[in-house]
Design a protein around this motif. Structure first.
Motif, PDB file in Angstrom:
ATOM      1  N   LYS A 120       0.827  -1.211   0.000  1.00 33.97           N
ATOM      2  CA  LYS A 120       0.000   0.000   0.000  1.00 33.97           C
ATOM      3  C   LYS A 120       0.852   1.249   0.000  1.00 33.97           C
ATOM      4  CE  LYS A 120      -4.087  -2.042   2.156  1.00 33.97           C
ATOM      5  NZ  LYS A 120      -5.053  -1.962   3.299  1.00 33.97           N
ATOM      6  N   LEU A 121       1.947   1.225   0.762  1.00 35.63           N
ATOM      7  CA  LEU A 121       2.848   2.375   0.779  1.00 35.63           C
ATOM      8  C   LEU A 121       3.505   2.579  -0.582  1.00 35.63           C
ATOM      9  CD1 LEU A 121       4.477   4.602   2.222  1.00 35.63           C
ATOM     10  CD2 LEU A 121       6.106   2.838   2.930  1.00 35.63           C
ATOM     11  N   GLU A 123       2.411   1.615  -3.460  1.00 32.42           N
ATOM     12  CA  GLU A 123       1.401   2.058  -4.422  1.00 32.42           C
ATOM     13  C   GLU A 123       1.130   3.548  -4.284  1.00 32.42           C
ATOM     14  OE1 GLU A 123      -3.274   1.093  -5.579  1.00 32.42           O
ATOM     15  OE2 GLU A 123      -2.211  -0.098  -4.062  1.00 32.42           O
ATOM     16  N   ARG A 124       1.125   4.010  -3.049  1.00 29.88           N
ATOM     17  CA  ARG A 124       0.827   5.413  -2.786  1.00 29.88           C
ATOM     18  C   ARG A 124       1.913   6.335  -3.351  1.00 29.88           C
ATOM     19  NH1 ARG A 124      -0.882   6.804   3.209  1.00 29.88           N
ATOM     20  NH2 ARG A 124      -2.536   5.383   2.481  1.00 29.88           N
TER      21      ARG A 124
END
Length: 270
Positions: A120-121, A123-124
């Protein structure tokens, strides 16, 4: 005529300290020290342990080295300090007897393996990995994705195998059945007093009590026999720098999370 450092030491006691996490450098230092103790034929070894444990293979090699020393007739007594947990216990059960302080933190018998899911990190912030691999599980615990069910089952089997080895060593070293060991080997920690009730340690006391016990087992003079320490860690001028101890602790913590990530550990990680 033998050199002074090769003379026999039949009326003396050796001492080796294992302090901090158990990894490659500790293994090399301790195994070299054990060889020196064996070479000089010390009748007794006082093994001081103040460690939360560490890597599986390094703990096993030290354990095996201690058993070889005992097979040569050396009486080995372990003294648990502030903490002797997980891999520290594994090393300790190779001793003939174990002495712990009433408040020693010990136990934590089990295996832990951790990875980092940063998907998630990543991707962000717009980072993605392109992976080419030879087999389905070659990138297991890759930080850019979560584990699949198949990967989780594979890793659990690995952990279970390592756990079984740990339980077997504790059972054999402490004269307990594996079923008894498994009843409390679920990762929980104990005080030294609780560990004595479980059969993990033999006596409550400090390092001096352990020294006296080792002397009795080897038929040495309790009052006069003082241990000769082997395998001291090298200390440079850095120890004089203010804040060096704190920096060392931060480096150790970072090592646990990064250098040891993705491998099974016999380590107490609160």
């Amino acid at each position: 005529m033998p050199w002074p450092w090769r003379r026999k030491s039949r009326r003396k006691m050796a001492r080796i300290a294992i302090e901090g996490p158990i990894a490659g450098a500790t293994r090399e230092r301790v195994l070299k020290a054990l060889h020196q103790v064996e070479e000089r034929e010390f009748p007794a070894l006082l093994l001081r342990i103040d460690s939360p444990g560490g890597t599986v293979g390094d703990s096993q090699e030290i354990h095996a080295g201690l058993l070889r020393l005992r097979a040569k007739g050396c009486k080995v007594v372990a003294s648990f300090g502030n903490i002797s947990a997980s891999g520290g216990v594994y090393v300790g059960v190779a001793a003939e007897r174990i002495v712990a302080n009433p408040g020693t933190i010990t136990g934590s018998i089990g295996v832990i393996l951790r990875g980092n899911n940063l998907s998630k990190l990543l991707e962000r912030i717009g980072i993605s990995f392109e992976t080419v691999k030879s087999g389905l599980y070659k990138d297991i615990l890759s930080p850019d994705r979560a584990l699949s069910e198949g990967e989780r089952e594979l890793l659990q089997a690995l952990i279970d195998s390592s756990y079984g080895q740990f339980v077997s060593a504790v059972a054999e070293g402490r004269g307990l059945s594996e079923s008894v060991v498994r009843s409390f080997a679920d990762g929980r920690v104990f005080s030294g007093a609780q560990a004595k009730e479980l059969g993990l340690v033999d006596e409550l006391g400090d390092e001096e009590d352990a020294r006296r016990l080792a002397a009795r087992l080897a038929d040495l003079d309790e009052e006069k026999t003082r241990p000769v320490t082997f395998g001291r860690p090298r200390k440079g001028l850095g120890v004089l720098i203010p804040g060096r101890a704190l920096w060392g602790e931060l480096q150790t913590a970072l090592s646990l999370e990064l250098a040891w990530g993705g491998q099974p550990l016999w380590l107490y990680r609160p």
